[in-house]
Scaffold this active site. Structure first.
Site, mmCIF file in Angstrom:
data_model
loop_
_atom_site.group_PDB
_atom_site.id
_atom_site.type_symbol
_atom_site.label_atom_id
_atom_site.label_comp_id
_atom_site.label_asym_id
_atom_site.label_seq_id
_atom_site.Cartn_x
_atom_site.Cartn_y
_atom_site.Cartn_z
ATOM 1 C CG ASP A 131 -1.765 -1.255 1.316
ATOM 2 O OD1 ASP A 131 -2.274 -1.693 0.280
ATOM 3 O OD2 ASP A 131 -1.866 -1.815 2.425
ATOM 4 C CE LYS B 258 3.066 -2.382 -4.465
ATOM 5 N NZ LYS B 258 2.646 -2.105 -3.081
ATOM 6 N N GLY C 289 -4.215 -4.595 -4.346
ATOM 7 C CA GLY C 289 -5.223 -3.624 -4.756
ATOM 8 C C GLY C 289 -4.511 -2.344 -5.125
ATOM 9 C CD GLN D 79 0.801 -8.857 -2.442
ATOM 10 O OE1 GLN D 79 1.596 -9.490 -3.110
ATOM 11 N NE2 GLN D 79 -0.452 -8.716 -2.809
HETATM 12 P P1 IMP Z 1 -2.605 -12.840 1.982
HETATM 13 O O1 IMP Z 1 -1.657 -12.297 0.961
HETATM 14 O O2 IMP Z 1 -4.043 -12.620 1.645
HETATM 15 O O3 IMP Z 1 -2.301 -14.266 2.328
HETATM 16 O O4 IMP Z 1 -2.379 -12.021 3.357
HETATM 17 C C1 IMP Z 1 -1.181 -12.103 4.108
HETATM 18 C C2 IMP Z 1 -0.813 -10.751 4.705
HETATM 19 O O5 IMP Z 1 -0.425 -9.866 3.665
HETATM 20 C C3 IMP Z 1 -1.967 -10.052 5.443
HETATM 21 O O6 IMP Z 1 -1.432 -9.314 6.535
HETATM 22 C C4 IMP Z 1 -2.518 -9.091 4.399
HETATM 23 O O7 IMP Z 1 -3.167 -7.999 5.001
HETATM 24 C C5 IMP Z 1 -1.232 -8.687 3.707
HETATM 25 N N1 IMP Z 1 -1.433 -8.255 2.314
HETATM 26 C C6 IMP Z 1 -1.678 -9.038 1.244
HETATM 27 N N2 IMP Z 1 -1.788 -8.298 0.133
HETATM 28 C C7 IMP Z 1 -1.590 -7.023 0.485
HETATM 29 C C8 IMP Z 1 -1.536 -5.785 -0.242
HETATM 30 O O8 IMP Z 1 -1.680 -5.718 -1.468
HETATM 31 N N3 IMP Z 1 -1.285 -4.668 0.513
HETATM 32 C C9 IMP Z 1 -1.079 -4.728 1.844
HETATM 33 N N4 IMP Z 1 -1.114 -5.841 2.559
HETATM 34 C C10 IMP Z 1 -1.363 -6.993 1.889
#
Ligand code: IMP
Length: 432
Positions: A13, A16, A40, A224
């Protein structure tokens, strides 16, 4: 061979989407190389807000090729919704603009059920997005995944679903106490998606190789952030893919010798969604102010983001792990009007001072930030068109970040719109 990687240096977040959209103007091909619809990327173009989960943020530029690389896990209904929404708004008129790797893996409904079910049972919650990302990557590594090449082949699709469901239903019913999934409706659903997606599927590594040989400019779009990397992040509070620059090559099918520049996107403060340690987190009114003013709510889940001061230990670590060439600092405008701004330069752990990020999440949770304090600035800065027009205190803040990270500043973002940006150095101009 101008190949530029753009990625997040914190917990995701970082903004990017906007930086990639901006640099996409100078690129011919934009490539996603890891993650899935957990990402996102939000961008605002001519007042219109776009959120992308799977399609590279460069898609809003006409004539650019957007690639979903082999390292991505693709959720078909989400991708199809994104394609439809783009077409409705007049984008993606030419379907050859979007290419999906035949080696990328598919996220299936059982991955989402397992992701959510497991998170509910987990004691130390990771706070996953519930998008099935972890279980899909697990299947890939366990050699039980479904790749696009098989997904778009009716016979292979049925065979693989049949094999996988036998196992997954055992897990769903016995361990998670969920209902089993039936093969026929799942097969029919997947077949419908496969028909829609087939035309985009190809060997994208060949496409990229050709583009590189023709001297085209390629932008690799990270999702991420570095601290969510499965190897280098704050494990176990991480995502399930490698988010760092090295994975741009693996996840896109290009060799490491092709990469010319790695740009690290850095939010002017720090945020995190989900669980896990966050040394500079603010639970006071400044944390609330950053969240409200910065619109710090997840683009994928809508969850409020945890907010805190800029952490130089985290970004210095990201600079090392990614071999950063330059920094793009975003959301500087959110800090306007804060009287004193703090930067964490090191951690205190008992009687020790740590200047490097510890490997253990448990130790990181016990670290106290050591701050230095800088003067804030009063005025709004969105409209500034040159670095020298920024308030002196804002200039000092940026220069201090540069000094602490020891990486030059390339871009400063002062607002959500494309125009609200200072491009000090253009990574594509430097490598051409
Ligand atoms: P997952 O990727 O859904 O398995 O989530 C694992 C961790 O990564 C969690 O803490 C999510 O909130 C975080 N996370 C996954 N994708 C994003 C992103 O695009 N931005 C910020 N945090 C993310």
């Amino acid at each position: 061979m101008p190949c530029v990687v753009v990625l997040g240096t914190q917990w995701g977040d970082e903004g990017k989407g906007k930086i990639i959209d901006l640099l996409a103007e100078y690129a011919d091909v934009i490539v996603r190389f890891q993650g899935g619809s957990n990402a996102g990327h939000t961008l605002v173009v001519k007042g219109e807000k776009h959120v992308f989960h799977l399609i590279p943020s460069g898609i809003l530029h006409k004539g650019k090729t957007c690639v979903i690389g082999n390292g991505v896990v693709v959720d078909p209904p989400i991708l199809i919704d994104e394609i439809d929404a783009l077409k409705q708004r007049g984008y993606l008129r030419d379907d050859s603009q979007l290419l999906i790797s035949d080696r990328a893996h598919i996220v299936l409904p059982y991955h989402k059920l397992i992701d959510k079910g497991r998170e509910e049972l987990r004691a130390g919650k990771i706070g996953t997005t519930g998008r099935g990302i972890g279980p899909a990557y697990e299947d890939k590594v366990a050699r039980e995944g479904l790749r696009l090449i098989d997904f778009v082949d009716e016979a292979q699709l049925r065979k693989r679903l049949e094999l996988n469901l036998a196992q997954k239903n055992q897990y769903l019913t016995h361990f998670l106490r969920e209902k089993p999934l039936d093969l026929e409706p799942l097969y029919e659903e997947c077949l419908g998606y496969a028909k829609r997606l087939r035309k985009y599927v190809t060997d994208t590594s060949i496409v990229l190789d050709r583009a590189i040989k023709e001297g085209k400019r390629i932008l690799f779009e990270g999702a991420q952030g570095t601290l969510l990397d499965v190897d280098h992040g704050t494990y176990p509070y991480v995502t399930s893919s490698n988010t760092v620059a090295g994975n741009a090559c693996v996840g896109a099918g290009v060799g490491p010798t092709q990469i010319d520049c790695v740009l690290g996107v850095v939010k002017a403060y720090t945020t995190r969604v989900g669980g896990g340690p966050f040394p500079t987190e603010l639970t006071d009114e400044i944390g609330t102010l950053l969240r409200e003013r910065g619109g710090e709510y997840g683009a994928t889940t809508g969850r409020p983001r945890r907010c805190g001061w800029f952490d130089a230990v985290v970004v210095r670590y990201a600079a090392r792990i990614n071999g950063l060439s330059g920094l793009a600092v975003t959301k500087l405008d959110t800090l306007s009007g804060i009287e004193k701004i703090k930067i964490c330069t090191a951690y205190r752990l008992g009687d020790k001072v740590l200047s490097d990020l510890p490997a253990s999440a448990e130790i990181l949770a016990r670290c106290e930030p050591i701050y230095e304090e800088l003067e804030g600035w009063e005025e709004q800065i969105q409209g500034k068109r040159d670095f020298s027009y920024l308030p002196l205190a804002a200039q000092r803040y940026l220069r201090r970040i540069e000094e602490l990270i020891q990486i030059p500043l390339y871009i400063v973002s002062l607002g959500a719109e494309r125009e609200e940006t200072l491009m000090l150095r253009n990574p594509f101009a430097e490598v051409s």
